[in-house]
Design a protein around this motif. Structure first.
Motif, PDB file in Angstrom:
ATOM      1  N   SER A  80     -43.448 -58.514  13.698  1.00 33.51           N
ATOM      2  CA  SER A  80     -42.790 -57.257  14.117  1.00 33.51           C
ATOM      3  C   SER A  80     -41.791 -57.509  15.357  1.00 33.51           C
ATOM      4  CB  SER A  80     -43.591 -56.112  14.618  1.00 33.51           C
ATOM      5  OG  SER A  80     -45.018 -56.330  14.153  1.00 33.51           O
ATOM      6  N   ASP A 179     -44.473 -47.812  16.654  1.00 34.73           N
ATOM      7  CA  ASP A 179     -45.185 -49.259  16.519  1.00 34.73           C
ATOM      8  C   ASP A 179     -46.444 -48.880  15.918  1.00 34.73           C
ATOM      9  OD1 ASP A 179     -46.163 -51.777  16.232  1.00 34.73           O
ATOM     10  OD2 ASP A 179     -45.101 -52.323  18.172  1.00 34.73           O
ATOM     11  N   TYR A 182     -51.733 -51.147  14.885  1.00 35.08           N
ATOM     12  CA  TYR A 182     -53.140 -51.188  14.839  1.00 35.08           C
ATOM     13  C   TYR A 182     -53.373 -50.119  14.046  1.00 35.08           C
ATOM     14  CZ  TYR A 182     -52.326 -54.475  18.849  1.00 35.08           C
ATOM     15  OH  TYR A 182     -52.200 -55.353  19.483  1.00 35.08           O
ATOM     16  N   THR A 206     -47.441 -54.464  10.611  1.00 37.24           N
ATOM     17  CA  THR A 206     -47.871 -55.878  10.915  1.00 37.24           C
ATOM     18  C   THR A 206     -48.821 -56.428  10.100  1.00 37.24           C
ATOM     19  OG1 THR A 206     -47.860 -58.009  12.173  1.00 37.24           O
ATOM     20  CG2 THR A 206     -48.998 -56.098  13.100  1.00 37.24           C
ATOM     21  N   SER A 208     -50.181 -58.906  11.127  1.00 35.81           N
ATOM     22  CA  SER A 208     -51.162 -59.882  12.140  1.00 35.81           C
ATOM     23  C   SER A 208     -52.299 -59.247  12.735  1.00 35.81           C
ATOM     24  CB  SER A 208     -49.984 -60.109  13.438  1.00 35.81           C
ATOM     25  OG  SER A 208     -48.713 -60.552  12.993  1.00 35.81           O
TER      26      SER A 208
HETATM   27  C1  LIG Z   1     -48.161 -53.027  19.276  1.00 30.80           C
HETATM   28  C2  LIG Z   1     -47.690 -54.378  19.060  1.00 30.80           C
HETATM   29  N1  LIG Z   1     -46.606 -54.505  18.357  1.00 30.80           N
HETATM   30  C3  LIG Z   1     -46.399 -55.778  17.567  1.00 30.80           C
HETATM   31  C4  LIG Z   1     -47.190 -56.652  18.129  1.00 30.80           C
HETATM   32  C5  LIG Z   1     -46.537 -58.181  17.632  1.00 30.80           C
HETATM   33  O1  LIG Z   1     -46.904 -58.350  16.039  1.00 30.80           O
HETATM   34  P1  LIG Z   1     -46.173 -59.321  15.381  1.00 30.80           P
HETATM   35  O2  LIG Z   1     -47.348 -60.443  15.224  1.00 30.80           O
HETATM   36  O3  LIG Z   1     -46.017 -58.752  13.975  1.00 30.80           O
HETATM   37  O4  LIG Z   1     -45.051 -59.742  15.966  1.00 30.80           O
HETATM   38  C6  LIG Z   1     -48.213 -56.658  18.762  1.00 30.80           C
HETATM   39  C7  LIG Z   1     -48.917 -57.827  19.040  1.00 30.80           C
HETATM   40  O5  LIG Z   1     -49.824 -58.096  19.971  1.00 30.80           O
HETATM   41  C8  LIG Z   1     -48.593 -55.428  19.227  1.00 30.80           C
HETATM   42  O6  LIG Z   1     -49.774 -55.179  19.917  1.00 30.80           O
END
Ligand SMILES: Cc1ncc(COP(=O)(O)O)c(C=O)c1O
Length: 309
Positions: A80, A179, A182, A206, A208
């Protein structure tokens, strides 16, 4: 009124994007000569000698089915973090435009804005770590292009008030980015359902976090086709590598495992909160809709140093 054309940077509006012959070829073929790859094969085996699908169509189709949106409403970024950077670059003129951030929140919004020479107007979250709506409405000016909202918020773990977000979507002439990194740990639904109503909404998720694939670097933006076309114009052509595309397609089939992992984390979140509450130096443990818990301690520095050790 939200006018996408008006808020898109002029140089991006006029940009002639990179295109390769493969974008224009739509059939199946055994021989490709257009991209100067190694036609004799790959040290890595499989098809790694070939560039991957620049628009990740197979993967988007699969994600679309799971998320109940159209594949054309999906943009994939190299994490992201890439989506955040591309949004800044598409809509904010360096040295002129600004974005609104609501600290304490995810640190990359500011780093990405600073890197692009875009100023951030910071409107701190209120005492409940929620949007301070009146103050946000107050600071919006003619150069404000993006508002970043993190929900559940990193680091406070709570969801942001939906009514406030809707008010911003209706009032603000720029883009509201929510965003939801989570979201899978949250009891409330994603705001993806609002995409049909608001042309200025971008929801970021994401692979992730809950799906446990941070190493593959794949983030998702859900929005309308017009915004996606702009992001596609400026993204690096092969921003999602072939291995990541293949691996995520494979992993998305394991639905039970995913649900089990989410439940395990939620269970641990509860246990951690209960145990933290018992400690003499804990002042408050905040409720969390994420995979982390915010806690207030009598001597935070001492605890930080102890844990770092
Ligand atoms: C709120 C938030 N958005 C985006 C990200 C980053 O995600 P990505 O791994 O998809 O770049 C994080 C990572 O900790 C996050 O806490």
């Amino acid at each position: 009124m939200f006018n996408l054309n008006k808020i898109t940077r002029k140089n991006i509006r006029n940009l002639k994007p990179y295109s390769s012959a493969r974008d224009e070829f739509k059939g199946n073929a055994k021989i490709f000569l257009d991209a100067n790859e190694n036609a004799f094969g790959s040290l890595g085996g499989d098809d790694y000698n070939r560039y991957p699908d620049p628009l990740q169509l197979k993967l988007k189709k699969k994600i679309a089915k799971i998320k109940k949106v159209g594949a054309e409403q999906i943009f994939l970024g190299n994490g992201s973090d890439e989506v955040i950077d591309l949004l800044l670059r598409a809509f904010c003129n360096p040295g002129i435009d600004n974005v609104i951030l609501m600290p304490p929140t995810y640190g990359m919004y500011k780093v990405a804005a600073d890197t692009n020479d875009i100023s951030s107007i910071e409107v701190p979250l209120n005492g409940d770590f929620d949007i301070d709506l009146e103050n946000v409405l107050d600071v919006i000016n003619e150069y404000t292009k993006l508002i970043f909202i993190c929900s559940p918020n990193n680091p406070s773990g709570n969801r942001m008030n939906k009514v406030s977000i809707i008010r911003l979507l209706e009032y603000f002439h720029g883009i509201v980015i929510v965003d939801e990194a989570y979201i899978d740990y949250s009891d409330e639904k994603s705001l993806i359902d609002l995409l049909g109503t608001y042309a200025n909404l971008v929801v970021i998720q994401t692979f992730s976090k809950a799906r446990g694939m941070a190493s593959l670097r794949v983030g998702i933006a859900f929005t309308n086709e017009k915004i996606i076309n702009i992001l596609n114009k400026i993204k690096p052509p092969y921003n999602i590598n072939g291995l990541s595309q293949d691996k995520i397609l494979e992993v998305l089939k394991r639905k039970t495992h995913f649900n089990d992992m989410v439940e395990l984390v939620k269970d641990q979140r509860y246990k951690l909160s209960v145990e933290l509450e018992k400690l003499s130096f804990t002042e408050r443990v905040y409720p969390s809709q994420a995979n982390f818990v915010l806690a207030k301690f009598t001597d935070a520095k001492k605890i930080y140093d102890y844990l770092a050790q």
